[in-house]
Scaffold this motif. Structure first.
Motif, mmCIF file in Angstrom:
data_model
loop_
_atom_site.group_PDB
_atom_site.id
_atom_site.type_symbol
_atom_site.label_atom_id
_atom_site.label_comp_id
_atom_site.label_asym_id
_atom_site.label_seq_id
_atom_site.Cartn_x
_atom_site.Cartn_y
_atom_site.Cartn_z
ATOM 1 N N GLY A 257 0.994 2.797 -5.656
ATOM 2 C CA GLY A 257 1.848 1.941 -6.477
ATOM 3 C C GLY A 257 1.969 0.546 -5.892
ATOM 4 N N GLY A 258 2.054 0.473 -4.560
ATOM 5 C CA GLY A 258 2.121 -0.829 -3.906
ATOM 6 C C GLY A 258 0.857 -1.636 -4.124
ATOM 7 N N ALA A 259 -0.306 -0.965 -4.042
ATOM 8 C CA ALA A 259 -1.580 -1.639 -4.282
ATOM 9 C C ALA A 259 -1.681 -2.112 -5.728
ATOM 10 N N PHE A 260 -1.140 -1.321 -6.640
ATOM 11 C CA PHE A 260 -1.138 -1.685 -8.063
ATOM 12 C C PHE A 260 -0.332 -2.967 -8.276
ATOM 13 N N PHE A 261 0.879 -2.985 -7.679
ATOM 14 C CA PHE A 261 1.727 -4.169 -7.840
ATOM 15 C C PHE A 261 1.122 -5.380 -7.139
ATOM 16 N N LEU A 262 0.470 -5.146 -6.014
ATOM 17 C CA LEU A 262 -0.208 -6.235 -5.318
ATOM 18 C C LEU A 262 -1.264 -6.859 -6.223
#
Length: 434
Positions: A257-262
């Motif tokens: 999810g963090g990579a997605f938001f990044l």
């Protein structure tokens, strides 16, 4: 024996009875009109069609090795079905909504850029981008030389070859290349932009097909000459491994999810710079994707992105490039008018477009070799990803050559390389166009 083969047959990662069952359900929904035309319904239809074409295309002799396999078949079949109106209008509109209004193509490219750049080691990243601009110029020079040679065969003057063939083909696509080139043509020459655009888009469409086919051929050359190509993610011959690949632990859901938001955050930053804060630099328009590549490169060089986030971004990129690419290929095919292509096919146009594509390949390969790149990967990104129809053409070329990990370089070709062509176009129209 056949039952044993079927037991191991897992299309799209599913057991074949389950996958086939849902494909039939989706197609029945299209025939009866019961399948929704929203995002979920559109994805279901595009995946069902893409999976069928991909499984068939990967098993057709010659086609699967030299034409591009299942991804290219998905593109060709979709283009045929949509051109001839065999798809019900409601589902044609659904596909166009996904590709145009929702701009799934940009969504797809965002995560490929993020994961592919963050997956590169710092020294490798710096060396790659430092040598990439010469590789682009090598492709332009090679395209011009062979293009002019082809013009001599058909009695076309060198200046017309450069203006009417090389510029639109190497301009980085339609919206970022042929359209602004036609506007520059009108402003400089006084002639109508439509007069230039009509011919430009015709030769660009032919070149786009050659770019996809030659990408598949280069992939086969790489298999026979392993020293000429890398792992599909790196241009440099130094053999430095990627940081993300050294991370053995599978990223957690939150890390994904963090990579997605990044990824979407970097895209927002690219748009902020490209559309509001710095749309032009020294009079040259900088595309938001180009800004995004610059920003993610800076983050990677500074080392501010945690290793687990890099690994998650790389894994997210792998999912997009191995699974959702079928949606892209069906969508790109739906946007390809085969009648437009057929009308543009003349002996001179075909030969000239082919020679320009081959010249670009040779130029980028030679310069790429000189600056320390793998020649095949340099040719695919620095030349073929300029000699196509922009973002959709990039994905078709990289899909046919099985090198989705090189999307960041492909986007540099389409965006920054295309910008270089626009500058050259202004100069050439002013010198020869009047």
């Amino acid at each position: 024996m056949s039952s044993l083969k079927l037991d191991g047959f897992r299309p799209f990662g599913l057991s074949w009875p389950l996958c086939l069952g849902f494909i039939l359900i989706v197609f029945a929904g299209v025939v009866t009109g019961s399948l929704s035309t929203d995002l979920a319904g559109g994805f279901a239809f595009m995946l069902a069609l893409g999976i069928v074409c991909n499984e068939i295309g990967e098993r057709i002799p010659v086609w699967n090795s030299y034409i591009g396999g299942g991804l290219v078949l998905a593109f060709v079949v979709s283009a045929y079905l949509f051109t001839n109106k065999y798809i019900p209008a409601a589902y044609e509109d659904s596909v166009r909504m996904i590709m145009d209004k929702a701009d799934f193509l940009s969504f797809f490219i965002v995560f490929l850029i993020c994961g592919s750049v963050l997956g590169l080691e710092k020294k490798l990243l710096l060396r790659s981008f430092a040598g990439y601009l010469p590789a682009i110029f090598g492709g332009l020079i090679g395209a011009s030389i062979l293009g002019i040679a082809g013009g001599l065969l058909f009695g076309v003057s060198p200046k017309l070859v450069l203006l009417n063939y090389v510029l639109p083909i190497m301009g980085g696509g339609n919206g970022a290349g042929a359209v602004p080139l036609s506007q520059i043509y009108e402003s400089v020459t006084g002639d109508k932009a439509a007069n230039y655009y009509t011919f430009a888009i015709a030769v660009l469409t032919i070149a786009n097909i050659f770019a996809i086919l030659t990408a598949a051929l280069l992939d086969q050359v790489g298999k026979r000459k392993p020293s000429w190509t890398g792992d599909g993610s790196s241009l440099i011959r130094a053999g430095i491994e990627m940081d993300a690949e050294k991370e053995d632990r599978i990223p957690s859901i939150k890390e994904m999810g963090g990579a997605f938001f990044l990824g979407v955050g970097l895209y927002a930053a690219g748009n902020l710079l490209g559309k509001a804060l710095l749309p032009t630099v020294f009079g040259v328009e900088i595309h938001p994707f180009a800004w995004m590549i610059i920003l993610v490169t800076i983050l990677a060089m500074l080392g501010v992105v945690p290793q687990e986030t890099k690994a998650a971004a790389k894994r997210l990129t792998s999912f997009m490039s191995s699974c959702l690419v079928l949606i892209i290929m069906v969508g790109v095919g739906a946007d390809t008018d085969l009648n437009e292509l057929a009308n543009a096919i003349t002996l001179s146009n075909v030969v000239m477009a082919f020679l320009i594509v081959v010249g670009a390949i040779l130029g980028s390969a030679v310069v790429g070799q000189l600056v320390g790149f793998y020649p095949i990967d340099s040719a695919i990104t620095a030349s073929l990803c300029m000699a196509n129809r922009g973002g959709s053409g990039d994905l078709a070329v990289l899909g046919a050559s099985h090198r989705m990990g090189l999307i960041a370089y492909a986007q540099l070709s389409s965006r920054l390389g295309g910008g270089i062509v626009l500058i050259l176009g202004s100069l050439l129209f002013g010198t020869f166009g009047k």
